[in-house]
Design an enzyme around this catalytic site. Structure first.
Site, PDB file in Angstrom:
ATOM      1  CG  ASP A  18      49.121   8.653 -33.769  1.00 40.43           C
ATOM      2  OD1 ASP A  18      48.770   7.678 -33.080  1.00 40.43           O
ATOM      3  OD2 ASP A  18      48.963   8.713 -35.003  1.00 40.43           O
ATOM      4  CE  LYS A  72      48.696  -0.056 -38.161  1.00 35.57           C
ATOM      5  NZ  LYS A  72      49.520   1.010 -38.724  1.00 35.57           N
ATOM      6  N   GLY A  73      42.239   2.307 -37.277  1.00 37.43           N
ATOM      7  CA  GLY A  73      40.790   2.324 -37.496  1.00 37.43           C
ATOM      8  C   GLY A  73      40.269   3.735 -37.685  1.00 37.43           C
ATOM      9  CB  ALA A  74      40.633   6.756 -35.579  1.00 37.14           C
ATOM     10  CG  ASN A  75      44.787   7.266 -38.847  1.00 38.11           C
ATOM     11  OD1 ASN A  75      44.448   8.221 -38.160  1.00 38.11           O
ATOM     12  ND2 ASN A  75      45.960   6.655 -38.696  1.00 38.11           N
ATOM     13  CD  GLU A 100      46.559   0.122 -34.670  1.00 44.76           C
ATOM     14  OE1 GLU A 100      45.705   1.011 -34.479  1.00 44.76           O
ATOM     15  OE2 GLU A 100      47.724   0.367 -35.005  1.00 44.76           O
ATOM     16  N   GLY A 144      53.733   0.928 -50.799  1.00 41.60           N
ATOM     17  CA  GLY A 144      54.393   2.226 -50.649  1.00 41.60           C
ATOM     18  C   GLY A 144      54.897   2.743 -51.987  1.00 41.60           C
ATOM     19  CD  GLN A 168      58.606  -2.445 -54.209  1.00 40.19           C
ATOM     20  OE1 GLN A 168      58.433  -3.405 -54.947  1.00 40.19           O
ATOM     21  NE2 GLN A 168      59.029  -2.591 -52.974  1.00 40.19           N
ATOM     22  CG  ASP A 227      45.772   3.890 -41.570  1.00 40.42           C
ATOM     23  OD1 ASP A 227      45.757   2.659 -41.720  1.00 40.42           O
ATOM     24  OD2 ASP A 227      46.330   4.470 -40.620  1.00 40.42           O
TER      25      ASP A 227
HETATM   26  O1  RIB Z   1      48.691   3.667 -39.546  1.00 35.61           O
HETATM   27  C1  RIB Z   1      49.137   4.724 -38.761  1.00 35.61           C
HETATM   28  C2  RIB Z   1      48.674   4.561 -37.342  1.00 35.61           C
HETATM   29  O2  RIB Z   1      49.289   3.441 -36.780  1.00 35.61           O
HETATM   30  C3  RIB Z   1      49.037   5.708 -36.424  1.00 35.61           C
HETATM   31  O3  RIB Z   1      48.079   6.730 -36.440  1.00 35.61           O
HETATM   32  C4  RIB Z   1      49.212   5.032 -35.077  1.00 35.61           C
HETATM   33  O4  RIB Z   1      48.239   5.363 -34.155  1.00 35.61           O
HETATM   34  C5  RIB Z   1      49.214   3.538 -35.378  1.00 35.61           C
HETATM   35  O5  RIB Z   1      48.040   2.950 -35.000  1.00 35.61           O
END
Ligand code: RIB
Length: 306
Positions: free
Chosen positions: A12, A39-42, A136, A213, A215, A243
């Site tokens: 990022d 998103k996957g890694a997070n 993604e 979010g 809400q 995430d």
């Molecule tokens: O959800 C956040 C993520 O969306 C970020 O880390 C970015 O890499 C995108 O994939």
């Protein structure tokens, strides 16, 4: 029970701006930093930090080794993440003063997944394990179908959304997790309660989680709907909040916590996440979420019977 998160890893590039750049505008940023994301890694990171046994499957290019090392250091099992000769996925992220963002994605290695390799990975998991997917990487329809064939509980967070999501075999999903935009794309309705009702009619076997979010969140399962309000915090950067929410939610589900507790823990974790910059780096540890729970108990979610 094991959790397999088959998803993206991104580098990022985060730019702080006064406001998100408008069409035709050239804007100087006030800060630039590089973070781990995707998103996957997070979601894998959030699961591990929440105490779940999580395996991450995905692909990076030759310059993405630090992402793999970082996830491994957080406790994610990385044996199913491989390096390919394609650049690592990256994201160009603008974050404005309110903490809101706008993201451009370069998918890179994330969208070079082969169905044969996906099958090999899924073959290491069995009945009762959970398969977690986002939108993604490529081969999502194949992964859903293979996951179900293998007896896995399939959770899909089709983020970022897109017209292709409507073509996915969503009737095979056990837990569908959407924000308001993704839900609107699927059911053509802007009001959360109406979105939930329509999704419930269309996918009666699935649990549906709507993350909205500020809400709060709505959770439809087994004839009831729960609503959990968001916690009010000073947002610095909302990147990765969804995430974080999902990782903590799923870890609580895997640990056998009741639905109300899943929502509470996820809400607290996401509230902490938005008070810090970055995606993966802003995900809190379980002890911080526990401490927030002691000092700031959320009220019981509103429960509606449907
Ligand atoms: O959800 C956040 C993520 O969306 C970020 O880390 C970015 O890499 C995108 O994939």
């Amino acid at each position: 029970m094991k959790i397999l998160c088959f998803g993206s890893l991104n580098i990022d590039h985060v730019y702080r701006v006064e406001h998100l750049a408008r069409s035709g505008e050239t804007l100087a940023s006030t800060d630039y930093r590089v973070f781990a994301g995707g998103k996957g890694a997070n979601q894998s990171a959030a699961l591990a930090l929440a105490g779940a046994a999580v395996f991450h499957a995905g692909q990076v290019g030759p310059e993405g080794g630090w992402l793999v090392a970082k996830l491994s250091g957080l406790g994610v099992e990385m044996r199913f993440t491989r390096t390919v000769e394609v650049p690592t996925g990256h994201a160009i992220i603008q974050v404005e003063a309110s903490g809101q963002n706008s993201i451009i994605l370069f998918p890179g290695a994330n969208r070079q997944v082969s169905s044969a390799w996906a099958d090999q990975v899924i073959g290491h998991f069995s009945f009762g394990d959970i398969l977690l997917l986002q939108n993604e990487i490529n081969e999502i329809p194949h992964l859903i179908t293979q996951g179900r064939k293998q007896g896995l509980t399939v959770c899909l967070n089709p983020a970022p959304g897109g017209p292709e999501v409507a073509e996915y075999p969503l009737e095979q999903i056990d837990l569908l997790v959407l924000n308001e935009t993704e839900a609107a794309q699927l059911v053509g309705e802007a009001r959360p309660q109406e979105q939930l009702a329509r999704l419930g009619l269309r996918y009666p076997e699935a649990e549906i989680l709507l993350t909205l979010g500020s809400q709060g969140s709505w959770y439809r399962l087994a004839g009831q709907v729960l609503h959990e309000p968001a916690l009010s915090v000073e947002a610095v950067d909302t990147t990765g909040a969804g995430d974080t929410f999902l990782g903590y939610f799923l870890a609580a589900l895997a640990a056998g916590l009741p639905p109300v507790e899943r929502l509470k823990r996820a809400t607290r974790a996401a509230a902490l996440c938005v008070t810090r910059p970055g995606a993966m780096d802003s995900i809190p540890a379980a002890a911080e979420v526990d401490r927030l729970g002691e000092s700031w108990p959320t009220r019981s979610p509103q429960r509606l019977v449907v």
